[in-house]
Motif scaffolding. Structure first.
Motif, mmCIF file in Angstrom:
data_model
loop_
_atom_site.group_PDB
_atom_site.id
_atom_site.type_symbol
_atom_site.label_atom_id
_atom_site.label_comp_id
_atom_site.label_asym_id
_atom_site.label_seq_id
_atom_site.Cartn_x
_atom_site.Cartn_y
_atom_site.Cartn_z
ATOM 1 N N UNK A 28 0.809 -1.222 0.000
ATOM 2 C CA UNK A 28 0.000 0.000 0.000
ATOM 3 C C UNK A 28 0.841 1.270 0.000
ATOM 4 N N UNK A 29 2.158 1.134 0.020
ATOM 5 C CA UNK A 29 3.023 2.301 0.145
ATOM 6 C C UNK A 29 3.037 3.120 -1.148
ATOM 7 N N UNK A 30 2.551 4.341 -1.045
ATOM 8 C CA UNK A 30 2.537 5.236 -2.194
ATOM 9 C C UNK A 30 3.580 6.349 -2.069
ATOM 10 N N UNK A 31 4.429 6.278 -1.029
ATOM 11 C CA UNK A 31 5.367 7.379 -0.780
ATOM 12 C C UNK A 31 6.467 7.464 -1.827
ATOM 13 N N UNK A 32 6.629 6.416 -2.639
ATOM 14 C CA UNK A 32 7.631 6.447 -3.710
ATOM 15 C C UNK A 32 6.993 6.577 -5.090
ATOM 16 N N UNK A 33 5.670 6.705 -5.140
ATOM 17 C CA UNK A 33 4.988 6.681 -6.427
ATOM 18 C C UNK A 33 5.383 7.857 -7.318
ATOM 19 N N UNK A 34 5.441 9.054 -6.732
ATOM 20 C CA UNK A 34 5.806 10.223 -7.533
ATOM 21 C C UNK A 34 7.220 10.084 -8.088
ATOM 22 N N UNK A 35 8.128 9.553 -7.262
ATOM 23 C CA UNK A 35 9.500 9.344 -7.727
ATOM 24 C C UNK A 35 9.528 8.319 -8.850
ATOM 25 N N UNK A 36 8.739 7.248 -8.714
ATOM 26 C CA UNK A 36 8.695 6.227 -9.774
ATOM 27 C C UNK A 36 8.237 6.835 -11.096
ATOM 28 N N UNK A 37 7.222 7.679 -11.032
ATOM 29 C CA UNK A 37 6.706 8.293 -12.261
ATOM 30 C C UNK A 37 7.733 9.244 -12.873
ATOM 31 N N UNK A 38 8.404 10.026 -12.050
ATOM 32 C CA UNK A 38 9.378 10.983 -12.567
ATOM 33 C C UNK A 38 10.638 10.296 -13.080
ATOM 34 N N UNK A 39 10.988 9.151 -12.459
ATOM 35 C CA UNK A 39 12.197 8.448 -12.882
ATOM 36 C C UNK A 39 11.960 7.588 -14.118
ATOM 37 N N UNK A 40 10.742 7.582 -14.623
ATOM 38 C CA UNK A 40 10.467 6.823 -15.834
ATOM 39 C C UNK A 40 11.305 7.304 -17.004
ATOM 40 N N UNK A 41 11.708 8.586 -16.938
ATOM 41 C CA UNK A 41 12.548 9.120 -18.001
ATOM 42 C C UNK A 41 14.020 8.886 -17.786
ATOM 43 N N UNK A 42 14.380 8.219 -16.684
ATOM 44 C CA UNK A 42 15.769 7.860 -16.442
ATOM 45 C C UNK A 42 16.563 8.858 -15.628
ATOM 46 N N UNK A 43 15.980 10.011 -15.276
ATOM 47 C CA UNK A 43 16.728 10.976 -14.489
ATOM 48 C C UNK A 43 16.925 10.443 -13.081
ATOM 49 N N UNK A 44 18.041 10.808 -12.452
ATOM 50 C CA UNK A 44 18.337 10.297 -11.114
ATOM 51 C C UNK A 44 19.478 11.101 -10.517
ATOM 52 N N UNK A 45 19.569 11.141 -9.235
ATOM 53 C CA UNK A 45 18.552 10.693 -8.282
ATOM 54 C C UNK A 45 17.563 11.800 -7.950
#
Length: 237
Positions: free
Chosen positions: A73-90
């Protein structure tokens, strides 16, 4: 900060990396806990390091609770997952305990007196994320804006240190187990019978099998030979 990061670099590959690196980071800014784990889209997360500094170490307990149920149920990383879809990091993700959903907050943050979390999150191949989580205790001040900016500025360096350590250190495949589960599995690896393990640990054979079942569930295996294979794979890594 340079001295602290130099200490983290010096800890890379060491068996005591979890505690040593966290102690070094505390030369820079106060942190009570840290954890390093990988998150997957359709599989349970895996932990690679965890430790505490200056407070009781509840990181192992929290990981067990998180991996058993909360990660689903953890959604605290969801925004990061969506933004990292383009490969940018960290990316840097900041959560105050009061913002964490109720069940997650109660079982992790409230139970262990955690105030907030800063996470350095990176894409890690496929749909996986690598998260370096830095925690503040209620007895410590909240992260100030300049501290958050400092972590953001250092994120690439700290991420590189962690990635280097994970690439060079032998993985501990039983790290996520409770102490008693680990004791049972270690004796199983030595070929002990359940009765022998029970006598050695002062337990009943039925209780030993309960710990075995819980350990196997955490490790995602079902049989003793799979435990041997899992540990052998870690030794060969």
């Amino acid at each position: 900060m340079p001295e602290a990061m130099a200490g983290v670099v010096a800890s890379i590959g060491d068996a005591g990396f979890s505690q040593q690196a966290l102690a070094q980071l505390n030369r820079w800014m106060p942190l009570c806990w840290w954890s390093i784990y990988r998150l997957f889209h359709d599989a349970p997360p895996t932990i690679h390091a965890n430790g505490s500094f200056g407070v009781d170490d509840g990181t192992a307990h929290c990981w067990q609770v998180y991996r058993q149920q909360l990660y689903r149920q953890d959604q605290t990383f969801q925004a990061a997952r969506e933004r990292l879809g383009g490969g940018q990091a960290p990316l840097l993700v900041h959560w105050d305990a009061r913002e964490i959903p109720a069940e997650h907050r109660a079982q992790i943050y409230d139970r262990h007196g955690l105030r907030e979390r800063l996470s350095i999150v990176s894409a890690d191949g496929g749909d996986a994320l690598l998260a370096i989580n830095l925690y503040r205790h209620r007895s410590q001040a909240a992260f100030a804006d300049d501290e958050i900016d400092a972590v953001a500025a250092t994120a690439r360096l700290l991420l590189a240190c962690v990635q280097r350590h994970l690439a060079t250190a032998r993985p501990d495949v039983m790290q996520a187990l409770t102490p008693r589960e680990r004791e049972v599995c270690e004796r199983m690896l030595k070929g002990w019978t359940y009765d022998g393990i029970a006598a050695d640990l002062g337990l009943s054979a039925a209780t030993v099998k309960t710990y075995r079942d819980r350990a196997f569930d955490r490790l995602g295996i079902h049989h003793r030979n799979e435990l041997f294979a899992l540990v052998a794979g870690g030794l060969a890594a």
